[in-house]
Design a protein around this motif. Structure first.
Motif, PDB file in Angstrom:
ATOM      1  N   TRP A 204      20.028 100.225  31.395  1.00 17.74           N
ATOM      2  CA  TRP A 204      19.755  99.988  32.528  1.00 17.74           C
ATOM      3  C   TRP A 204      19.012  98.642  33.021  1.00 17.74           C
ATOM      4  CZ3 TRP A 204      21.629 101.056  37.055  1.00 17.74           C
ATOM      5  CH2 TRP A 204      21.078 101.198  38.181  1.00 17.74           C
TER       6      TRP A 204
ATOM      7  N   PHE B 124      21.103  95.692  32.870  1.00 14.80           N
ATOM      8  CA  PHE B 124      22.161  95.786  33.644  1.00 14.80           C
ATOM      9  C   PHE B 124      21.312  95.202  35.154  1.00 14.80           C
ATOM     10  CE2 PHE B 124      23.546  97.914  37.630  1.00 14.80           C
ATOM     11  CZ  PHE B 124      24.914  97.334  37.725  1.00 14.80           C
TER      12      PHE B 124
ATOM     13  N   VAL C 250      27.097  89.896  37.580  1.00 12.36           N
ATOM     14  CA  VAL C 250      27.817  91.338  37.798  1.00 12.36           C
ATOM     15  C   VAL C 250      29.077  91.140  38.924  1.00 12.36           C
ATOM     16  CG1 VAL C 250      27.966  93.686  38.231  1.00 12.36           C
ATOM     17  CG2 VAL C 250      25.942  92.776  36.990  1.00 12.36           C
TER      18      VAL C 250
ATOM     19  N   VAL D 214      31.169  96.908  40.293  1.00 10.74           N
ATOM     20  CA  VAL D 214      30.950  98.106  39.317  1.00 10.74           C
ATOM     21  C   VAL D 214      31.814  98.973  39.647  1.00 10.74           C
ATOM     22  CG1 VAL D 214      29.338  99.830  38.847  1.00 10.74           C
ATOM     23  CG2 VAL D 214      28.395  97.532  39.108  1.00 10.74           C
TER      24      VAL D 214
ATOM     25  N   ALA E  33      30.265  98.226  34.302  1.00  8.14           N
ATOM     26  CA  ALA E  33      29.854  96.782  35.031  1.00  8.14           C
ATOM     27  C   ALA E  33      31.135  96.007  34.557  1.00  8.14           C
ATOM     28  CB  ALA E  33      28.710  96.487  34.771  1.00  8.14           C
TER      29      ALA E  33
ATOM     30  N   LEU F 215      31.279  92.148  33.948  1.00  9.12           N
ATOM     31  CA  LEU F 215      30.353  91.195  33.926  1.00  9.12           C
ATOM     32  C   LEU F 215      31.118  89.681  33.936  1.00  9.12           C
ATOM     33  CD1 LEU F 215      27.932  92.389  31.269  1.00  9.12           C
ATOM     34  CD2 LEU F 215      27.832  92.736  33.587  1.00  9.12           C
TER      35      LEU F 215
ATOM     36  N   ILE G 288      27.561 100.930  31.716  1.00 10.48           N
ATOM     37  CA  ILE G 288      26.102 101.089  32.031  1.00 10.48           C
ATOM     38  C   ILE G 288      25.615 102.426  31.247  1.00 10.48           C
ATOM     39  CG2 ILE G 288      24.146 100.852  33.511  1.00 10.48           C
ATOM     40  CD1 ILE G 288      26.312  99.767  35.541  1.00 10.48           C
TER      41      ILE G 288
ATOM     42  N   TYR H  33      20.672 104.844  32.493  1.00  7.23           N
ATOM     43  CA  TYR H  33      21.551 104.838  33.804  1.00  7.23           C
ATOM     44  C   TYR H  33      20.980 106.096  34.438  1.00  7.23           C
ATOM     45  CZ  TYR H  33      25.439 105.239  37.064  1.00  7.23           C
ATOM     46  OH  TYR H  33      26.111 105.493  38.008  1.00  7.23           O
TER      47      TYR H  33
END
Length: 166
Positions: A87, A90, A99, A102, A114, A116, A127, A131
């Motif tokens: 997390w 992220f 990012v 999502v 995610a 990326l 993730i 989280y």
């Protein structure tokens, strides 16, 4: 028998001194109201080590902390057998604008991936550890994830079929 009429109402201010409007000049009244309003808007932080932001200011000091640690003890564990990022990593990628979007696997947002951007390529990663999860005895919630994404301007989608079943 005839009754006597009631006495006339007392003069403004109760008959003792000038009326209120004459006793306080308008400017003094406006200054006093402005000072009172300004004093009500200044909210000191509850703890010096935690910055006040939209995620912890609503908790009124009941154990909330910044988005980096929404009750980290009750966050999701690291998924096994799957490429994932934690997390805090992220959130750092969100700040760096790496990012693209999502993807949530269901409407509960219990699992998130995610997408990326790394140069011209995109990579999908889960993730994982830390989280936020829904927990009744905690401030942790997946709704924080949607709010963070909205604030950062990152699109999110639900991969589940949301059509009504007949």
């Amino acid at each position: 028998a005839l009754s006597t009429p009631p006495p006339p109402p007392p003069a403004r201010g109760g008959g003792r001194g000038p009326p209120v409007s004459e006793a306080l000049p308008r400017r003094a009244l406006i200054r006093a109201a402005g000072a009172g309003l300004a004093a009500g808007l200044v909210v000191p932080p509850t703890r010096a080590d935690v910055p006040v932001d939209p995620f912890n200011s609503m908790c009124l000091g009941f154990g909330c902390n910044a988005v980096q640690g929404l009750d980290r003890a009750s966050g999701a564990p690291k998924p096994e057998g799957e490429d994932s990022i934690d997390w805090p990593s992220f959130l750092a990628l969100l700040d760096e604008r790496k990012v693209a979007r999502v993807e949530f696997t269901d409407v509960n947002m219990a699992t998130a991936y995610a997408v990326l951007t790394e140069g011209d390529t995109q990579r999908r990663v889960r993730i994982g550890e830390g989280y936020p999860i829904e927990a009744g005895d905690s401030w942790s919630s997946t709704l924080f994830v949607a709010r963070i994404l909205q604030n950062k301007g990152v699109n999110y989608t639900f991969l589940a079929d949301l059509k009504r079943k007949r």
